[in-house]
Design a protein around this motif. Sequence first.
Motif, PDB file in Angstrom:
ATOM      1  N   UNK A   1       0.836  -1.209   0.000  1.00 20.75           N
ATOM      2  CA  UNK A   1       0.000   0.000   0.000  1.00 20.75           C
ATOM      3  C   UNK A   1       0.863   1.248   0.000  1.00 20.75           C
ATOM      4  N   UNK A   2       0.305   2.344  -0.503  1.00 19.14           N
ATOM      5  CA  UNK A   2       1.050   3.590  -0.547  1.00 19.14           C
ATOM      6  C   UNK A   2       0.167   4.799  -0.367  1.00 19.14           C
ATOM      7  N   UNK A   3       0.821   5.932  -0.074  1.00 20.65           N
ATOM      8  CA  UNK A   3       0.134   7.203   0.115  1.00 20.65           C
ATOM      9  C   UNK A   3       0.930   8.299  -0.589  1.00 20.65           C
ATOM     10  N   UNK A   4       0.243   9.364  -0.990  1.00 22.11           N
ATOM     11  CA  UNK A   4       0.901  10.451  -1.700  1.00 22.11           C
ATOM     12  C   UNK A   4       0.266  11.775  -1.320  1.00 22.11           C
ATOM     13  N   UNK A   5       1.061  12.852  -1.448  1.00 24.72           N
ATOM     14  CA  UNK A   5       0.580  14.223  -1.282  1.00 24.72           C
ATOM     15  C   UNK A   5       0.925  14.986  -2.551  1.00 24.72           C
ATOM     16  N   UNK A   6       0.041  15.872  -2.968  1.00 20.30           N
ATOM     17  CA  UNK A   6       0.223  16.593  -4.227  1.00 20.30           C
ATOM     18  C   UNK A   6      -0.114  18.065  -4.064  1.00 20.30           C
ATOM     19  N   UNK A   7       0.495  18.887  -4.902  1.00 17.45           N
ATOM     20  CA  UNK A   7       0.092  20.286  -5.065  1.00 17.45           C
ATOM     21  C   UNK A   7       0.169  20.586  -6.552  1.00 17.45           C
ATOM     22  N   UNK A   8      -0.812  21.302  -7.073  1.00 20.36           N
ATOM     23  CA  UNK A   8      -0.827  21.579  -8.500  1.00 20.36           C
ATOM     24  C   UNK A   8      -1.441  22.935  -8.780  1.00 20.36           C
TER      25      UNK A   8
END
Length: 315
Positions: free
Chosen positions: A173-180
């Motif tokens: 399993x994995x997690x991510x954070x983003x800004x765009x």
Amino acid sequence: MPYRLFPGLVGWAVALAVFAFGAAAQAQRMPTCLTVEISGEPGKAAHRIAVPAFRALVRSELDRHRSHVTRSEGCSAEVSVELIHVGSHRYVTARINWQVPHRVEVEDDDLPAALGELMTIVLHNDPMRLRGPGERRGFQAGLRRLKRDSVTFWGIEAFQLVGVLGSGPESVPGFAARVRRELEQWHVGVRVSAAFRPHPLDEGLELRLVGNVSFELAHFFSGEANTSGYFTGLIGPEHHWLTGPYRTEPTRADDVNSTGLAFGLRGGVELFRFTATRMDLFAQATIPAFVTSDEEERVMKRWFPTFSAGAGAMF
């Protein structure tokens, strides 16, 4: 190894079903009844604008939003807007349904700008931007518009990552954070992700962590639809951490850590694009431009591409 490959797939299936149902439920713009008033001292500036002209201006501003469209009957929401003259100042006040009204002062006699700010706040989403007939195009013009007109979104994601090792597929399993920054059908952004196994299985070569920092450029199939597909190109550094026995001495084990440049291709569907909170369903393939191996190549030496699928939210 089914227990390695399929953890959490039932949960993902449920999430996909919920998001798909929500997309169907929100596919249409909300019909909205509009009430417009002008108040103030007779003969003052507020009364120099006729109610029909002011109503047309308010309706035009409301219809720019993807979330609502003005109707005269069968409405699911009601918006009331009032232009008020007090002394030498003018204000526009608006409220939707029973919510607390919001007020904006009209500065420099720029009523359209005040209405634009007011509707963005009251309807909780940004309007579609209009392009002037003489606006320049091209790369430099695009950069200027991206800086001036784009909207910033922050996001979080949960996903399942799969990679093939010598003993078969590995899933973590994995997690991510983003800004765009988004402008019409395009966005540029940064994504930081980590897929990891909290507890080792102690069964041969196994994946412990894949960490990635990616710069991304995405194109949406539609800049105006509530639900739109998209594709994204990604590039950035990636780190692989694996654990396993020596290939020639199975009784001995060691860690494998490799870092290098990786390229990615992502496709998906973004839902609720006319709201302040959007949902994202995606699948992504990541192709490393390096070979994963330990220092003396006793544990492994292998090219290690990965595939992931998941869901996220943008705010």
